[in-house]
Design a protein around this motif. Sequence first.
Motif, mmCIF file in Angstrom:
data_model
loop_
_atom_site.group_PDB
_atom_site.id
_atom_site.type_symbol
_atom_site.label_atom_id
_atom_site.label_comp_id
_atom_site.label_asym_id
_atom_site.label_seq_id
_atom_site.Cartn_x
_atom_site.Cartn_y
_atom_site.Cartn_z
ATOM 1 N N LEU A 96 0.847 -1.186 0.000
ATOM 2 C CA LEU A 96 0.000 0.000 0.000
ATOM 3 C C LEU A 96 0.885 1.239 0.000
ATOM 4 O O LEU A 96 1.682 1.448 0.907
ATOM 5 C CB LEU A 96 -0.916 0.021 1.226
ATOM 6 N N HIS A 97 0.744 2.048 -1.027
ATOM 7 C CA HIS A 97 1.541 3.268 -1.133
ATOM 8 C C HIS A 97 0.716 4.512 -0.833
ATOM 9 O O HIS A 97 1.252 5.515 -0.378
ATOM 10 C CB HIS A 97 2.164 3.378 -2.527
ATOM 11 N N LEU A 98 -0.588 4.445 -1.105
ATOM 12 C CA LEU A 98 -1.443 5.603 -0.906
ATOM 13 C C LEU A 98 -2.902 5.156 -0.918
ATOM 14 O O LEU A 98 -3.284 4.298 -1.717
ATOM 15 C CB LEU A 98 -1.216 6.615 -2.046
ATOM 16 N N TYR A 99 -3.704 5.735 -0.037
ATOM 17 C CA TYR A 99 -5.154 5.547 -0.083
ATOM 18 C C TYR A 99 -5.790 6.923 -0.089
ATOM 19 O O TYR A 99 -5.484 7.756 0.772
ATOM 20 C CB TYR A 99 -5.653 4.729 1.113
ATOM 21 N N VAL A 100 -6.653 7.169 -1.041
ATOM 22 C CA VAL A 100 -7.350 8.444 -1.153
ATOM 23 C C VAL A 100 -8.839 8.180 -1.100
ATOM 24 O O VAL A 100 -9.370 7.423 -1.919
ATOM 25 C CB VAL A 100 -6.986 9.163 -2.475
#
Length: 110
Positions: A96-100
Amino acid sequence: VSARVHPGEVPASHVFDGVLSFLLREADPRARRLREAFVFKLVPCLNPDGVADGHYRADTRGLNLNRVYLDSSLEAHPSVHGVAEVIKQLHGRGELHLYVDLHAHANKRG
């Protein structure tokens, strides 16, 4: 990327559509590089029941689903629970690198 945990935040759907349209551009080298580097998980509507019932912030049970990510259940909050489980799995594997989570408000001022 997810949107519409609050059904009344319609502008979030427009932003989501813009993100999706950008990522799918065949001729755009930026979009191509992003697709080559990352796997995107896209959830266009986290609260479809609330949207269908015309709620602004709640689901069919009157709950604000944005407040249950840390303590969601499959039975009571299936969409948020599913997203939370995917996030936990991806994070646990270091993927997981980013959650928006897209939100938006509309009023007379814009």
